[in-house]
Design a protein around this motif. Structure first.
Motif, short mmCIF file in Angstrom:
data_model
loop_
_atom_site.label_atom_id
_atom_site.label_comp_id
_atom_site.label_asym_id
_atom_site.label_seq_id
_atom_site.Cartn_x
_atom_site.Cartn_y
_atom_site.Cartn_z
N TYR A 250 0.85 -1.20 0.00
CA TYR A 250 0.00 0.00 0.00
C TYR A 250 0.89 1.25 0.00
O TYR A 250 0.58 2.24 -0.65
N ALA A 251 1.98 1.20 0.76
CA ALA A 251 2.88 2.35 0.80
C ALA A 251 3.46 2.60 -0.60
O ALA A 251 3.49 3.75 -1.08
N LEU A 252 3.85 1.52 -1.28
CA LEU A 252 4.39 1.67 -2.65
C LEU A 252 3.36 2.35 -3.56
O LEU A 252 3.67 3.32 -4.27
N GLY A 253 2.15 1.80 -3.55
CA GLY A 253 1.11 2.33 -4.44
C GLY A 253 0.74 3.75 -4.08
O GLY A 253 0.65 4.64 -4.94
N ALA A 254 0.57 3.99 -2.77
CA ALA A 254 0.09 5.30 -2.33
C ALA A 254 1.16 6.38 -2.51
O ALA A 254 0.87 7.50 -2.94
N TYR A 255 2.42 6.07 -2.21
CA TYR A 255 3.47 7.09 -2.35
C TYR A 255 3.73 7.41 -3.82
O TYR A 255 3.97 8.56 -4.19
N HIS A 256 3.70 6.39 -4.67
CA HIS A 256 3.86 6.67 -6.10
C HIS A 256 2.72 7.56 -6.59
O HIS A 256 2.94 8.51 -7.34
N HIS A 257 1.52 7.25 -6.15
CA HIS A 257 0.37 8.05 -6.57
C HIS A 257 0.53 9.50 -6.11
O HIS A 257 0.33 10.45 -6.87
N ARG A 258 0.94 9.67 -4.87
CA ARG A 258 1.09 11.03 -4.33
C ARG A 258 2.22 11.78 -5.05
O ARG A 258 2.10 12.95 -5.39
N LEU A 259 3.34 11.08 -5.26
CA LEU A 259 4.47 11.74 -5.94
C LEU A 259 4.09 12.14 -7.36
O LEU A 259 4.50 13.19 -7.85
N ASP A 260 3.27 11.34 -8.00
CA ASP A 260 2.81 11.67 -9.35
C ASP A 260 1.85 12.86 -9.31
O ASP A 260 2.07 13.89 -9.97
N THR A 261 0.81 12.73 -8.50
CA THR A 261 -0.27 13.72 -8.59
C THR A 261 0.03 15.03 -7.87
O THR A 261 -0.53 16.06 -8.23
N LYS A 262 0.92 15.01 -6.85
CA LYS A 262 1.17 16.25 -6.10
C LYS A 262 2.58 16.80 -6.29
O LYS A 262 2.85 17.94 -5.95
N LYS A 263 3.50 15.95 -6.77
CA LYS A 263 4.88 16.42 -6.88
C LYS A 263 5.39 16.35 -8.32
O LYS A 263 6.59 16.51 -8.56
N GLY A 264 4.49 16.04 -9.24
CA GLY A 264 4.87 16.04 -10.66
C GLY A 264 5.85 14.95 -11.06
O GLY A 264 6.56 15.06 -12.06
N LYS A 265 5.90 13.86 -10.30
CA LYS A 265 6.81 12.75 -10.67
C LYS A 265 6.04 11.82 -11.60
O LYS A 265 5.47 10.82 -11.17
N ARG A 266 6.04 12.18 -12.86
CA ARG A 266 5.20 11.49 -13.84
C ARG A 266 5.84 10.21 -14.37
O ARG A 266 5.24 9.47 -15.13
N ILE A 267 7.09 10.00 -13.97
CA ILE A 267 7.84 8.84 -14.49
C ILE A 267 8.34 8.00 -13.32
O ILE A 267 8.84 8.53 -12.33
N SER A 268 8.18 6.69 -13.47
CA SER A 268 8.66 5.77 -12.42
C SER A 268 9.74 4.87 -13.02
O SER A 268 9.47 4.08 -13.92
N GLY A 296 -6.31 9.80 -18.88
CA GLY A 296 -5.30 10.86 -18.76
C GLY A 296 -4.43 10.70 -17.51
O GLY A 296 -3.61 11.56 -17.20
N LYS A 297 -4.63 9.61 -16.76
CA LYS A 297 -3.85 9.40 -15.54
C LYS A 297 -2.81 8.30 -15.75
O LYS A 297 -2.83 7.61 -16.76
N GLY A 298 -1.98 8.12 -14.74
CA GLY A 298 -0.98 7.05 -14.78
C GLY A 298 0.42 7.63 -14.79
O GLY A 298 0.62 8.82 -15.03
N GLN A 299 1.36 6.77 -14.51
CA GLN A 299 2.77 7.18 -14.40
C GLN A 299 3.55 6.35 -15.42
O GLN A 299 3.32 5.14 -15.53
N THR A 300 4.45 6.97 -16.14
CA THR A 300 5.16 6.24 -17.20
C THR A 300 6.31 5.42 -16.62
O THR A 300 7.21 5.97 -15.98
N PRO A 301 6.29 4.09 -16.80
CA PRO A 301 7.39 3.28 -16.28
C PRO A 301 8.59 3.30 -17.22
O PRO A 301 8.43 3.28 -18.44
N VAL A 302 9.77 3.32 -16.64
CA VAL A 302 11.00 3.29 -17.43
C VAL A 302 11.88 2.17 -16.85
O VAL A 302 11.93 1.99 -15.64
N LYS A 303 12.55 1.45 -17.74
CA LYS A 303 13.38 0.33 -17.30
C LYS A 303 14.85 0.73 -17.26
O LYS A 303 15.34 1.36 -18.19
#
Ligand code: PA5
Length: 435
Positions: A250-268, A296-303
């Motif tokens: 849950y921490a993984l999912g929730a922190y990624h979501h927060r970083l994306d939506t509130k801190k502009g971290k659109r790439i994981s 229009g949502k989601g975070q772009t994964p990069v390998k």
């Protein structure tokens, strides 16, 4: 137990790009609703991936059939794409010794070679079919829907080849894993009496590794499938409650979501520091992209791969746009005794390497890169595996599947469908029909 370290995504460690105490309380407030959405998906069986690992019937018949295939064939060729291939490719890379296919049968413990045809490049297809003896090959066709163009196209070619060259009943060289009732493959299985495993109807491809999709081919290769399932069970139990301090998925999912939506971290960026985990990034990329990229949502994964991509991508991560969160996956103990790669003789300028083994060097590089990124204000987290084995891979798969479902609940989208890929499929069929 795998460990999760979120310190480097917090503001007190990395400054303005990090999450504050207020962010964490805001996330915690959203959690009960997201948790009840996830529970709803479990009840409707959309999130059946979570409960399936506790099903006593999960591995029934799989190990026996796998033993038979392993005894009778030198090659296991898997035809499947997306969620029907990536989990297996990842698990095989993680859990089989490197260079598996060029080892002798004896060195492979009597197990077959593995080839996963998850694309329809004609050069790859023909190179493989020229290389293998079809009589000594089991073709495992994996398609949940039984409607996938790429898998069907390869299957028809293989079926023809087997009819011509199997030297016996072509059906004995086939095994089909598909939906128990719908799709095009099931009637074929019934009509031709082709060996088959059914799939739980609501189990989505990218969440399906812990089913015959991943477990059957893995068992053919001698991978400890019980260890995988037990690892997944352990993580599912660990992540049962909506508590960020106790539930790392849950921490993984929730922190990624927060970083994306509130801190502009659109790439994981997924950044394992072990060759055995390279394909975990591919599996993650599909899971994260196909599940969350909606409306229009989601975070772009990069390998990425450490340490290799320190010499390729890290410059961008340190000084490029501050639009990323990175995940390091580290391994405490490699499966080679450290004495085998201990460096004894060095030139003067490389004196700092003396006495270290390759495992300790790669771990130091991982920690140093994470620290450097934190100093540059770039959020990153670390997932540590005590070692790469079946149990810990089971934990890892389950953690990310739960994280994805939870993130889907927070984005308020359905993480289990993929409507955006339909149009391309329809247009492909139209083009091929007209051509
Ligand atoms: O995750 C998904 O649902 C997809 O990636 C599917 O696995 C992929 O499209 C292959 O589908 P199928 O197993 O039905 O052939």
């Amino acid at each position: 137990m795998i460990r999760f370290d979120f310190a480097n995504i917090m503001q007190d460690r990395i400054g303005e790009n990090g999450l504050t105490a207020d962010d964490i309380s805001a996330v915690a407030k959203l959690l009960p609703n997201a948790h009840s959405r996830f529970s709803g998906w479990r009840s409707s069986r959309d999130a059946i991936f979570y409960d399936i690992v506790f099903d006593d019937h999960l591995t029934i018949g799989i190990e026996e059939k796998a033993e038979e295939i392993s005894e009778n064939f030198d090659n296991l060729v898997v035809l499947g794409i997306g969620g029907s291939a990536l989990g297996l490719r990842c698990a095989a890379q993680a859990l089989l010794p490197p260079f598996w296919n060029i080892k002798t049968r004896n060195d492979r413990g009597g197990r077959p070679r593995l080839f996963v045809l998850d694309n329809i490049d004609p050069e790859t297809f023909c190179s493989l079919t020229e290389l293998i003896d079809p009589r000594r090959t089991c073709f495992t066709v994996i398609s949940k829907s039984g409607k996938t163009t790429e898998t069907a196209a390869q299957f028809f070619l293989v079926q023809k080849m087997l009819k011509e060259k199997s030297g016996g009943d072509w059906r004995n060289n086939l095994l089909i894993i598909t939906d128990p009732s719908s799709g095009e493959l099931r009637p074929l299985v019934e009509r031709e009496k082709i060996p088959s495993f059914p799939l739980e109807p609501k189990l989505g491809g990218r969440f399906s590794f812990m089913s015959a999709v991943g477990l059957f081919p893995a068992a053919c290769l001698g991978i400890d499938i019980r260890g995988l399932v037990e690892g997944a069970q352990a993580m599912a139990r660990r992540c049962a409650e909506p508590d960020l301090d106790k539930n790392p998925a849950y921490a993984l999912g929730a922190y990624h979501h927060r970083l994306d939506t509130k801190k502009g971290k659109r790439i994981s960026v997924m950044f394992p520091y072990s060759d055995s985990l390279t394909l975990f990034s591919d599996w993650y990329a599909q899971l994260w992209a196909e599940s969350l990229g909606k409306g229009g949502k989601g975070q772009t994964p990069v390998k990425a791969l450490g340490a290799t991509d320190q010499h390729s991508q890290v410059q961008l991560y340190m000084e490029g746009p501050a639009d990323k969160v990175l995940t390091f996956i580290g391994v405490d103990e490699f499966r080679i005794p450290s004495s085998e790669t201990r460096i004894e003789e060095v030139t003067e300028s490389f004196g700092y390497l003396k006495g270290h083994d390759l495992g300790s060097i790669i771990r130091a590089e991982q920690m140093a890169t994470a620290q450097a990124l934190a100093k540059a204000g770039r959020p990153n987290l670390t997932v540590s595996l005590p070692r790469v084995d079946a149990h810990h891979m089971g934990e890892l798969f389950m953690a990310y599947e739960i994280a994805t479902a939870l993130a889907g609940a927070l984005y308020e989208i359905n993480p289990f469908d993929q409507p955006g890929v339909e149009l391309g499929k329809v247009l492909t069929r139209e083009m091929l029909t007209k051509a």
